[in-house]
Design an enzyme around this catalytic site. Structure first.
Site, PDB file in Angstrom:
ATOM      1  N   ARG A  98     -97.808  22.556  -2.164  1.00 22.03           N
ATOM      2  CA  ARG A  98     -99.140  21.989  -1.967  1.00 22.03           C
ATOM      3  C   ARG A  98     -99.018  20.699  -1.175  1.00 22.03           C
ATOM      4  NH1 ARG A  98    -100.669  26.212  -2.775  1.00 22.03           N
ATOM      5  NH2 ARG A  98    -102.146  27.048  -4.297  1.00 22.03           N
ATOM      6  N   HIS A 132    -100.198  27.091   6.285  1.00 15.09           N
ATOM      7  CA  HIS A 132    -100.381  27.512   4.889  1.00 15.09           C
ATOM      8  C   HIS A 132    -100.332  29.041   4.766  1.00 15.09           C
ATOM      9  CE1 HIS A 132    -102.146  26.022   0.841  1.00 15.09           C
ATOM     10  NE2 HIS A 132    -101.374  27.083   0.651  1.00 15.09           N
TER      11      HIS A 132
END
Length: 313
Positions: free
Chosen positions: A228, A276
């Site tokens: 993250r 991502h």
């Protein structure tokens, strides 16, 4: 009994299509076309809008559509229903592929070869064996454990660090605050697969990077963050890259996503950037997983991979 998809930041059609293909008998809805809110039993969520959960009076369970649950847990009005994480073989393998790919890129010095290719230089570089390169994985959940085992099998000297003690055969395991410093000191390539919690936010900072090994067989310490963006302090990573404290960074996640056009990461010569996608979710595979969970729940069995609300993951 209805299933509601509550998704932002993703395309939605393929998720709804997957559920309708696999469970045509179920009532499937997509926010904001939710119909009667009292009929919603299950929510399948990714980065859900804050405040929606509290409007669903008969909600029975929430399922994350990805490995992370931080956006779900951030809702201040999250009801007291079970929240289940996805632990799926396809999702796990995709993450392992990404980690192994980029560990090998650093180990086999591919970015240095890219640079000499651009200069049209024929210049072989000294190549250490895998067993001379120490890989450290932060986070030994399902994703971290599988990546550690695959890297171990490739011959790397692998260690893992987690908040609580874990055991992985053939992997040196460290835990807690006392284990962090010695773990970093024996790590040439650091892989971050930790969840985002208040305790891990900003963990990858200048101090942590400075703790990485300086006596390794590769050019210098490298960072791979596929967890993250909130775990990293991006100004510290850039400063460490610029002064040589960090030799290279592979970043799949960022503090702000999509990454702003003005970010220096786009053009930094020591950064490998991906949008991502390290463990991109496959709608059909994950929908099968979630349907199996729903069927367990409706048969009176407990849900698997429940989030511990005290830990946040």
């Amino acid at each position: 009994m209805a299933i509601l998809y509550l998704i932002s930041g993703w395309q939605t059609d393929h998720w709804v299509s997957a559920m309708r293909e696999l469970a045509p008998e179920r009532d499937v809805r997509l926010w904001p076309d939710a119909g009667a809110l009292s009929e919603i039993d299950y929510v399948l969520a990714w980065k859900p809008l804050t405040g929606v959960f509290k409007t669903l009076p008969n909600l029975k369970a929430i399922f994350s559509l990805g490995a992370g649950v931080d956006a779900i847990m951030a809702d201040p009005d999250l009801p007291g229903v079970p929240v289940a994480r996805i632990v799926d073989p396809d999702l796990t393998m995709r993450m392992t592929e990404y980690v192994v790919l980029h560990v090998l890129m650093h180990h086999r010095q591919q970015r240095r070869y890219d640079a000499v290719q651009a200069r049209r230089e024929w210049r072989p570089l000294d190549q250490p064996p895998a067993n001379a390169v120490r890989v450290g994985i932060m986070g030994l959940g399902a994703l971290g454990r599988d990546a550690a085992e695959k890297l171990r099998d490739l011959g790397f000297d692998v260690a893992g660090w987690s908040r609580s003690p874990k055991r992985v055969e053939g992997v040196a395991c460290f835990a807690g605050d006392d284990g962090l410093k010695p773990f970093l000191a024996r790590t040439d390539i650091l892989v971050c697969l930790l969840p985002h919690t208040p305790e891990t936010e900003g963990l990858i900072d200048r101090k942590l990077i400075a703790g990485l090994a300086r006596d390794g067989a590769i050019e210098g310490p490298a960072l791979i963050n596929a967890a993250r963006g909130k775990l990293q302090v991006e100004a510290d990573i850039l400063a460490a890259l610029d002064d040589g404290t960090l030799a290279h960074a592979t970043l799949d996640v960022f503090e702000t996503e999509p990454l702003p056009q003005e970010s220096p990461f786009w053009t930094h010569p020591r950064v490998t950037l991906t949008p991502h996608v390290a463990s991109d979710s496959d709608p059909l595979s994950l929908t099968r997983n979630i349907l199996a969970q729903i069927e367990r729940f409706e048969a009176g069995q407990p849900l698997e991979n429940l989030v511990d609300r005290n830990r946040g993951y």
